[in-house]
Design a protein around this motif. Structure first.
Motif, PDB file in Angstrom:
ATOM      1  N   LEU A 405     -22.883  -2.004 -31.768  1.00  0.00           N
ATOM      2  CA  LEU A 405     -22.717  -2.751 -33.038  1.00  0.00           C
ATOM      3  C   LEU A 405     -22.635  -4.378 -32.517  1.00  0.00           C
ATOM      4  N   ALA A 406     -23.372  -4.908 -33.415  1.00  0.00           N
ATOM      5  CA  ALA A 406     -23.416  -6.333 -33.330  1.00  0.00           C
ATOM      6  C   ALA A 406     -23.007  -6.816 -34.674  1.00  0.00           C
ATOM      7  N   VAL A 407     -22.168  -7.861 -34.464  1.00  0.00           N
ATOM      8  CA  VAL A 407     -21.549  -8.686 -35.590  1.00  0.00           C
ATOM      9  C   VAL A 407     -21.838 -10.254 -35.544  1.00  0.00           C
ATOM     10  N   PRO A 408     -22.369 -10.962 -36.344  1.00  0.00           N
ATOM     11  CA  PRO A 408     -22.567 -12.389 -36.349  1.00  0.00           C
ATOM     12  C   PRO A 408     -21.267 -13.057 -36.343  1.00  0.00           C
ATOM     13  N   LEU A 409     -20.892 -14.317 -35.591  1.00  0.00           N
ATOM     14  CA  LEU A 409     -19.980 -15.084 -35.725  1.00  0.00           C
ATOM     15  C   LEU A 409     -20.359 -16.124 -36.610  1.00  0.00           C
ATOM     16  N   SER A 410     -19.777 -16.000 -37.824  1.00  0.00           N
ATOM     17  CA  SER A 410     -20.213 -16.976 -38.939  1.00  0.00           C
ATOM     18  C   SER A 410     -18.956 -17.728 -39.454  1.00  0.00           C
ATOM     19  N   ALA A 411     -19.118 -19.069 -39.515  1.00  0.00           N
ATOM     20  CA  ALA A 411     -18.116 -19.969 -40.224  1.00  0.00           C
ATOM     21  C   ALA A 411     -18.770 -21.103 -40.871  1.00  0.00           C
ATOM     22  N   ALA A 438     -14.769  -5.006 -37.580  1.00  0.00           N
ATOM     23  CA  ALA A 438     -15.335  -5.857 -36.693  1.00  0.00           C
ATOM     24  C   ALA A 438     -16.077  -7.156 -37.403  1.00  0.00           C
ATOM     25  N   GLU A 439     -16.323  -6.948 -38.574  1.00  0.00           N
ATOM     26  CA  GLU A 439     -16.649  -8.422 -39.507  1.00  0.00           C
ATOM     27  C   GLU A 439     -15.312  -9.020 -39.690  1.00  0.00           C
ATOM     28  N   GLU A 440     -14.178  -8.622 -39.812  1.00  0.00           N
ATOM     29  CA  GLU A 440     -13.109  -9.318 -40.419  1.00  0.00           C
ATOM     30  C   GLU A 440     -12.505  -9.979 -39.007  1.00  0.00           C
ATOM     31  N   LEU A 441     -12.680  -9.225 -37.907  1.00  0.00           N
ATOM     32  CA  LEU A 441     -12.196 -10.002 -36.675  1.00  0.00           C
ATOM     33  C   LEU A 441     -13.392 -11.221 -36.318  1.00  0.00           C
ATOM     34  N   ALA A 442     -14.414 -10.724 -36.337  1.00  0.00           N
ATOM     35  CA  ALA A 442     -15.400 -11.760 -35.961  1.00  0.00           C
ATOM     36  C   ALA A 442     -15.404 -12.979 -36.872  1.00  0.00           C
ATOM     37  N   SER A 443     -14.931 -12.731 -38.041  1.00  0.00           N
ATOM     38  CA  SER A 443     -15.036 -13.855 -39.187  1.00  0.00           C
ATOM     39  C   SER A 443     -13.788 -14.728 -38.755  1.00  0.00           C
ATOM     40  N   ARG A 444     -12.574 -14.076 -38.600  1.00  0.00           N
ATOM     41  CA  ARG A 444     -11.514 -15.045 -38.116  1.00  0.00           C
ATOM     42  C   ARG A 444     -11.787 -15.788 -36.904  1.00  0.00           C
ATOM     43  N   ALA A 445     -12.257 -15.277 -35.742  1.00  0.00           N
ATOM     44  CA  ALA A 445     -12.428 -15.739 -34.589  1.00  0.00           C
ATOM     45  C   ALA A 445     -13.560 -16.639 -34.866  1.00  0.00           C
TER      46      ALA A 445
END
Length: 692
Positions: A405-411, A438-445
């Motif tokens: 699973l690959a999730v973008p780090l978007s901000a 994963a998307e929720e965690l990646a978004s926060r990070a």
């Protein structure tokens, strides 16, 4: 009833079985009475005595009709007797019988004709209390209906744990007809269920008689071979009225939907806990790499076995990454984490290394499109697009990586990088719920990473501005050698407030200035630039140090919420004098040519912009050839865990040991000795030595 051995060979009743009370016949108290051809009692069982009240002596040889039947029914009884004896047909039914005590009781009869070897006829009557027979019939009917119509799967197994009875509900649960169950064991019928524990539990129930209640079992049956189901099973020992163990009864309730809902609820609670944990753990600092490590620590092992946090190199350079669907991308690995020692972690890009990934790589596609990429079941061709090269792909294959699973780090509308997740030991593939988590965690990070990036950019700008505003290496000035050092704070966001200056004056004197604007960052650096420029201009007007500070105080008061400290020394080596004024600054140190270093006892003054009424004063101190003067900011000596007096003593001790060293070397040694490896504040030092 026939008794048999375990292998089916007929055998006579054993001592243990014959000593036990009988089954249903004994429960009903079935009486046996044998009549000869004339209707006289020839045989009289103990049950007959209990049912009718007459003893053997009283009954044997008597006409049964006279003994047991009321006169009004005698003709009917004789007619039935004649019919049975004459035709050989049996008769059964309920008939009123006279008890010895004179009462009349309803008795269920079965009458059949028998013959001895000479052919003489006999009538055998089997009798039981009609109320007991009716009660047993009701019980049997109720049990049969319950078993047949119950939505719960029910089965009876013998003492060898082989099926004896299976109801329709269990047929549907197992997907196997009832007749195929009979004579077979559970493992033989349901090989895709872990039956060892169930088998052990049922043996324990057989041995102890203690029921096994609500045991959870999971697996697959022929009824639904592609889907895992869950059942609650209970087991009870079956005994006859005499306590003889007959086997076990098994109940099975399909709770698949409830089990699935419970599991989903547990997963939801786990996800919420993970998100709450992430909220508290991610972004504790404004350090980019620390934030990436915190994200990796959160997702491993709660979500993945191996995780990597990669940021686009352009983002680290404070540029917007312009990725295309056909172009490569440069990633810098910031964090790698594994739940256990595995070579799969070694196949990830080393932390700090920049790696070029072509457009066909999954992580590149994730960053280019800004959309997650889920590969529930990884194949060899997927590994070639996940790993950085063929060797790394082989390592991932050996490590058992089976889901990706690959999730973008978007901000703030910008893709900063990607969160890369793999599973190896965890047998479950990534699913849609894992993707959402994963998307929720990646978004926060990603927001925290973007904040850290922005803060680092501001810190770099502040440091760059400050260094730009600080003077170049000090110029050659008559009668004075000067060494200057400036080190920005190592902590992110702490650079910006310190400054120094060396200003040659027209009368042959030199003004040395050291100051510290309270606060950090680009605003402090900009304010520092204003004060430095003003101080330089004022010094060249020929004002004494106190007058310069008064003018700077007025200027600082015009700036919003600005406070600064400053020390100005006007050195005139030709006259052997130095004029010094302080505005809330730490006292300078002077070191005579032949003596120890001393802290100058000068009026401290008030900080610039403090709106204080403390008078600023200029003091004169000698500055003989070979004497040194040291100006510095608080970053050199102040520590939270040490008293200021102790730190000033340490400064004097260090300077005493550096007296024999050249000025530049002494400045380097002083910084190395008193500055911690990770300085929390800017450090500025100016050392001047008078020359002939």
């Amino acid at each position: 009833m026939n008794a048999s051995d375990a292998d089916g060979t007929a055998a006579g009743p054993s001592r243990s079985t014959s000593s036990l009370p009988g089954g249903l016949l004994n429960l009903l108290g079935v009486a046996a009475v044998l009549l000869d051809g004339d209707g006289r009692v020839a045989l009289w069982s103990p049950q007959a005595r209990a049912l009718f009240g007459w003893s053997d002596e009283e009954a044997l040889g008597q006409y049964a009709a006279s003994l047991l039947v009321d006169e009004q029914h005698t003709a009917l009884v004789l007619d039935l007797f004649t019919t049975v004896m004459g035709s050989g047909r049996s008769w059964d039914g309920v008939f009123p019988v006279r008890h010895k005590d004179g009462s009349t009781r309803q008795v269920e009869f079965l009458n059949v004709r028998l013959r001895d070897k000479e052919g003489a006829p006999y009538a055998l009557g089997l009798a039981a209390d009609e109320s007991l027979v009716r009660a047993l019939e009701r019980d049997l009917a109720l049990c049969a209906r319950l078993v047949a119509q119950s939505p719960i799967g029910l089965a009876v197994l013998d003492t060898d744990l082989r099926y004896v009875l299976v109801n329709p509900a269990l047929e549907r649960i197992n997907g196997i007809p009832a007749e195929r169950h009979v004579g077979r064991t559970i493992p033989e019928m349901l090989p895709f269920i872990d039956t060892d524990a169930a088998d052990q539990a049922m043996h324990q129930v057989l041995a102890t008689g203690t029921p096994m209640l609500d045991q959870l079992r999971t697996g697959r049956t022929p009824a639904d071979p592609e889907v895992d189901h869950a059942w609650l099973t209970s087991c009870y020992r079956l005994e006859d009225p005499g306590g003889r163990v007959l086997g076990v009864a098994l109940s099975v309730v399909d709770i698949t939907e409830q089990h699935r809902a419970d599991r989903q609820a547990a997963q939801a609670r786990r996800r919420l806990a993970l998100i709450a944990h992430a909220t508290a753990r991610i972004g504790t600092t404004l350090d980019l790499e620390q934030t990436a490590r915190e994200l990796a620590d959160i997702v491993v092992p709660g979500l993945a076995d191996i995780a990597a946090v990669d940021v686009l190199d352009a983002v680290l350079a404070s540029r917007t990454a312009h990725l295309t669907h056909t172009g490569p991308a440069l990633f810098r690995a910031l964090a790698v984490k594994s739940a256990y020692p595995t070579e799969a972690a070694e196949a990830a890009d080393p932390v700090g290394e920049i790696t070029r990934y072509e457009a066909n790589r999954l992580v590149t596609q994730c960053a280019a499109t800004g959309r997650a990429i889920l590969v529930p079941y990884v194949r060899s061709d997927h590994l070639a697009r996940i790993a950085r090269d063929e060797e790394a792909a082989a390592v991932l294959a050996r490590a058992g990586v089976h889901s990706y699973l690959a999730v973008p780090l978007s901000a703030r509308g910008e893709v900063l990088g990607a969160l890369d997740l793999k599973r190896a030991r965890n047998p479950l593939p990534f699913d849609a719920d894992d993707l959402l988590l994963a998307e929720e965690l990646a978004s926060r990070a990603a927001v925290c990473i973007d904040n850290a990036r922005s803060y680092m950019a501001q810190e770099l700008a502040a440091t760059t501005l400050q260094r730009h505003l600080l003077p170049k290496p000090p110029p050659e000035v008559p009668g004075l050698q000067v060494a200057c050092r400036y080190e920005p704070a190592a902590a992110a966001g702490h650079a910006g407030g310190d400054w120094f200056d060396v200003i040659p004056l027209r009368d042959g004197a030199t003004a040395l200035v050291v100051g510290d604007v309270m606060g950090h960052g680009i605003n402090a650096a900009a304010t520092m630039g204003q004060l430095r420029t003003a101080a330089r201009a004022l010094a060249r007007l020929g004002l004494n140090p106190a007058d310069i500070l008064r003018q700077l105080d007025e200027l600082t008061g015009e700036l919003d919420d600005t406070i600064a400290t400053c020390a100005i020394a006007k050195c005139t080596p030709a006259a052997g004098l130095c004029q010094i004024a302080l505005a809330g600054h730490l006292p300078p140190v002077t070191q005579p040519p032949d003596g120890p270093p001393l802290l100058l006892d000068l009026p401290p003054g008030a900080p610039l912009g403090a709106a204080a009424t403390v008078e600023l004063a200029t003091s004169e101190v000698p500055l003989l050839p070979g004497a040194r003067l040291v100006l510095y900011t608080d970053g050199l000596i102040e520590r939270r865990d040490q008293a200021l007096g102790d730190r000033l003593d340490a400064l004097l001790a260090e300077l005493a040991g550096l007296r024999h060293l050249p000025l530049e070397t002494a400045a380097d040694h002083l910084l190395a000795a008193l500055t911690p490896p990770v300085a929390g504040d800017d450090v500025t030092v100016v050392i001047a030595e008078a020359r002939p």
